[in-house]
Design an enzyme around this catalytic site. Structure first.
Site, mmCIF file in Angstrom:
data_model
loop_
_atom_site.group_PDB
_atom_site.id
_atom_site.type_symbol
_atom_site.label_atom_id
_atom_site.label_comp_id
_atom_site.label_asym_id
_atom_site.label_seq_id
_atom_site.Cartn_x
_atom_site.Cartn_y
_atom_site.Cartn_z
ATOM 1 C CB CYS A 31 11.527 -0.102 -6.272
ATOM 2 S SG CYS A 31 11.271 1.558 -5.650
ATOM 3 C CB CYS B 277 -0.902 0.006 1.212
ATOM 4 S SG CYS B 277 -1.869 -1.486 1.283
#
Ligand code: ZN
Length: 394
Positions: free
Chosen positions: A352, A192
């Site tokens: 990432c 989330c």
């Protein structure tokens, strides 16, 4: 659907004149649109433009599922709703607006959360689904219901300046679980960790969803099924990557998923998970107190041969597009499962695309007793800018 019901009245013929004169649509296509039943899951950032364009195009039956009420902070992107709608049910606001756009369409509203209990019953009533959800629980549920019932699932998601779209669950195309087989473990907050979103971005992606839905209904062109469209609004780059059905996919491959499951424990706080449009602002917590390492610092460490675990928490398709040599792929969704196999004594650097997901993963590692953890600032995108331009940007 009876034959009379797709006859077009003089008022409708006038309204749809620009479709009727378009050879690929014409009278036949317009009748198909009138017969069509499309379910919009979420009347938020993605659902807003999708619903408006589908109503304007003359899709005969629109279903709108949303349990939320309109808040002032929605209006930056959820253009179905206006200032006067604040505190109204989104389904009420959506119905009024859509009838104003086109009184010839029928709008059915579901002022409830889509759950394992009601999803099949609702989805069954429609020819295809436009997934405008912003949470994993509803996204898996929508996918699985579409696969079980054989309904195409026109999918999009957005975060910050980026979005993606495709069509899942066609007769021979892949589904959402072919990309992301399992939801993140219950209670894991990692998935989330998203920041804000540029308001116009869900508008762009929701409009693409409406386009794909209209193409599927009328049979125009080549659908996005089997291709994932990646949109980078900051650089205004569009590209597509091929997607294939995974024979091991538990939904559309092995078909071991035969019923729906509610996955509401994903984000820890279920009450904050809404089915309406755009990303949540849960990233603030994740960003606090996580040490960062710049691409140049990391490059220096690697050049020195420092002993460290370099973990890439992106998705497999992103790893295919661009990677840093030596990085191990551990997608965020299943990251928590892999953590017990890591050595807490070793230095860990997580990376990432832009540094948001890696910050969340690094924080998770800290909470599990890892002391020498850092997140690559700016992600592989900044690595490409500052260290190795040979690593493709996407
Ligand atoms: Zn699948």
């Amino acid at each position: 659907m009876s034959l009379e019901s797709d006859a077009l009245s003089p008022a409708e013929l006038q309204r749809y004149a620009r479709h009727l004169s378009l050879p690929d649509v014409g009278l036949d296509g317009q009748r198909r649109l009138k017969r069509a039943r499309i379910l919009l899951v979420g009347a938020g950032g993605l659902g807003s433009p999708a619903a408006l364009y589908l109503a304007a195009a003359g899709v005969g039956h629109l279903g709108v599922v949303d349990f939320d009420v309109v808040a002032a902070s929605n209006l930056q992107r959820q253009i179905l709703h206006g200032t006067g709608d604040i505190a109204r049910r989104k389904t009420d606001s959506a119905r009024d607006r859509l009838y104003d756009v086109n009184p010839h369409v029928r709008v059915e509203t579901y002022d409830e959360r889509l759950t394992a209990r009601n999803a099949l019953e609702v989805v069954r009533e429609y020819d295809l689904v436009v997934d405008g959800t912003d949470n994993f629980a509803t996204r898996y549920l929508t996918n699985d219901a579409c696969v079980l019932l054989g309904r195409p699932n026109v999918y999009a998601s957005v975060s910050r300046f980026e979005g993606q779209a495709t069509v899942f669950a066609t007769a021979d195309g892949p589904c959402y679980r072919c990309l992301y087989p399992e939801p993140p473990p219950p209670g894991s907050v990692l998935s989330c960790a998203e920041g804000g979103v540029l308001g116009v971005l869900p508008g762009l992606l929701g409009t693409i969803q409406a386009t794909e839905a209209i193409k599927l209904i009328t049979g125009i062109g080549e659908s996005l099924a089997g291709r994932l469209l990646l949109v980078d609004a900051a650089r205004m780059h569009f590209r597509t990557v091929q997607l294939r059905r995974d024979p091991a996919c538990p939904a559309c491959g092995t078909r071991e998923i035969t019923e729906l499951v509610d996955y509401d424990a994903f984000c820890g706080d279920v009450s904050s998970a809404s089915s309406s449009g755009a990303a949540h602002d849960d990233a603030d917590d994740a960003d606090d107190g996580v040490p960062e390492i710049t691409p140049r610092e990391l490059a220096a460490k690697l050049a020195r041969g420092d002993s460290l675990d370099l973990l890439d928490v992106r998705e497999p398709y992103e790893h295919q597009l661009a990677r840093i040599p030596g990085a191990r792929l551990l997608p965020l969704g299943t990251f928590a499962l892999a953590v017990p196999s890591l050595d807490p004594a070793r230095e860990v650097v997580v990376l990432c695309h832009h540094g948001v997901r890696s910050a969340a993963a690094a924080e998770y590692l800290q909470s599990r007793g890892f002391r020498r953890v850092s997140s690559l600032a700016g992600g592989i995108n900044r690595w490409s800018d500052e260290v190795d331009p040979g690593v493709p940007k996407y």
